[in-house]
Design a protein around this motif. Sequence first.
Motif, PDB file in Angstrom:
ATOM      1  N   TYR A 224       0.828  -1.203   0.000  1.00 52.08           N
ATOM      2  CA  TYR A 224       0.000   0.000   0.000  1.00 52.08           C
ATOM      3  C   TYR A 224       0.867   1.259   0.000  1.00 52.08           C
ATOM      4  O   TYR A 224       0.602   2.226  -0.732  1.00 52.08           O
ATOM      5  N   ILE A 225       1.929   1.253   0.802  1.00 53.26           N
ATOM      6  CA  ILE A 225       2.845   2.390   0.859  1.00 53.26           C
ATOM      7  C   ILE A 225       3.493   2.627  -0.501  1.00 53.26           C
ATOM      8  O   ILE A 225       3.545   3.758  -0.998  1.00 53.26           O
ATOM      9  N   VAL A 226       3.982   1.549  -1.107  1.00 56.84           N
ATOM     10  CA  VAL A 226       4.627   1.677  -2.410  1.00 56.84           C
ATOM     11  C   VAL A 226       3.629   2.146  -3.470  1.00 56.84           C
ATOM     12  O   VAL A 226       3.952   2.972  -4.336  1.00 56.84           O
ATOM     13  N   ASP A 227       2.402   1.632  -3.394  1.00 57.41           N
ATOM     14  CA  ASP A 227       1.378   2.070  -4.348  1.00 57.41           C
ATOM     15  C   ASP A 227       1.109   3.570  -4.229  1.00 57.41           C
ATOM     16  O   ASP A 227       0.917   4.262  -5.246  1.00 57.41           O
ATOM     17  N   SER A 255       8.761   6.385   0.597  1.00 52.00           N
ATOM     18  CA  SER A 255       8.275   5.066   1.016  1.00 52.00           C
ATOM     19  C   SER A 255       8.868   4.677   2.365  1.00 52.00           C
ATOM     20  O   SER A 255       8.168   4.182   3.259  1.00 52.00           O
ATOM     21  N   ILE A 256      10.179   4.922   2.507  1.00 53.92           N
ATOM     22  CA  ILE A 256      10.845   4.617   3.777  1.00 53.92           C
ATOM     23  C   ILE A 256      10.249   5.470   4.898  1.00 53.92           C
ATOM     24  O   ILE A 256       9.974   4.974   6.000  1.00 53.92           O
ATOM     25  N   ALA A 257      10.037   6.741   4.617  1.00 52.45           N
ATOM     26  CA  ALA A 257       9.485   7.644   5.627  1.00 52.45           C
ATOM     27  C   ALA A 257       8.072   7.251   6.026  1.00 52.45           C
ATOM     28  O   ALA A 257       7.713   7.312   7.213  1.00 52.45           O
ATOM     29  N   ILE A 279      -0.983   5.140   8.255  1.00 52.34           N
ATOM     30  CA  ILE A 279      -0.276   5.582   7.054  1.00 52.34           C
ATOM     31  C   ILE A 279      -0.931   6.839   6.498  1.00 52.34           C
ATOM     32  O   ILE A 279      -0.258   7.800   6.114  1.00 52.34           O
ATOM     33  N   GLN A 280      -2.260   6.846   6.471  1.00 54.13           N
ATOM     34  CA  GLN A 280      -2.978   7.993   5.928  1.00 54.13           C
ATOM     35  C   GLN A 280      -2.810   9.242   6.796  1.00 54.13           C
ATOM     36  O   GLN A 280      -2.815  10.360   6.285  1.00 54.13           O
TER      37      GLN A 280
END
Length: 318
Positions: A224-227, A255-257, A279-280
């Motif tokens: 999800y993060i990468v997307d 992405s790392i952050a 994440i959001q």
Amino acid sequence: MTPADLNPVREHIASRIIGQQKFVDSMLVCLLSDGHLLVEGMPGLAKTTAVKSLAEAVEGDFHRIQFTPDLLPSDLIGTDIYRHEKGEFEFRQGPLFHNVLLADEVNRAPAKVQSALLEAMAEHQITVGQRTYPLPKLFMVLATQNPVEQEGTYHLPEAQLDRFLMQAVVTYPTRDEELKILELDGQQQQQSYAPPAKPLTQAELFAMRRAVSNLYLDPKLHSYIVDLVQATRNPKLYDPDLARWCRFGASPRASIALARCARARAWLDGDEFVAPHHIQLVAPEILRHRLLLTFEAEAEGITTDEFVNRLLNLVAIP
């Protein structure tokens, strides 16, 4: 270590400023994620006071440096001093060798000075001549800036912006908060300033960071993060308007952050694992300074926050 162990830090900051809870949370997330924070807001919104309060509540050396147009890189890094009695040069450390550095009004210094921060922020070291000097294990830059439309400021280079883990935006207080600010100011004028009774030790902070890094993040949320980050580079796959608005997307540092800060946000909330909403919550502050919008977007009044919020609504949650 538990989130409750950070309560003395929160209480000390709350004794100096009113409101700005989101900003305070951003500072704590950055502290737990071993990152640097860029704070933007109009003058007089307690940016400097909040950052100084955080530094006072954490064990370590603190230094504040006022960025000005005539500042030199050596004013940050340090310089070699010739010692006549020894017949050799000796390196004198600059402000970058402190644990917590407040770079006040960082966008008032030209790019040559701002670039002096790059190696320090990215690699925790600095190079002078042919020698490299390591920085302290606890090293955090908290930089404040006024909006770039104001006279006498310089736009930060994109390479430096990417080194900041998050960018927080400080807004004006509400009417009730401003009334409380007046009351607090009156109290502070009548009472002597009291530093925190027991600052958070570096050992305690590093233990908290280990707890944060060990928090469970499901592989599906990695996707999800990468997307999300990939969507900033290929927005046309989601919405034609987004494609018109974005010139350049976020780098893999985003992405790392997102992973690091989502873990810190979940830990602060007392959760045992990272959920999509964590994440959001951190996504706008991680992405807003890493995106470069088109002139068309600026003409339509589109901000990076609006762009990110639209992406969050379009990218599917696993």
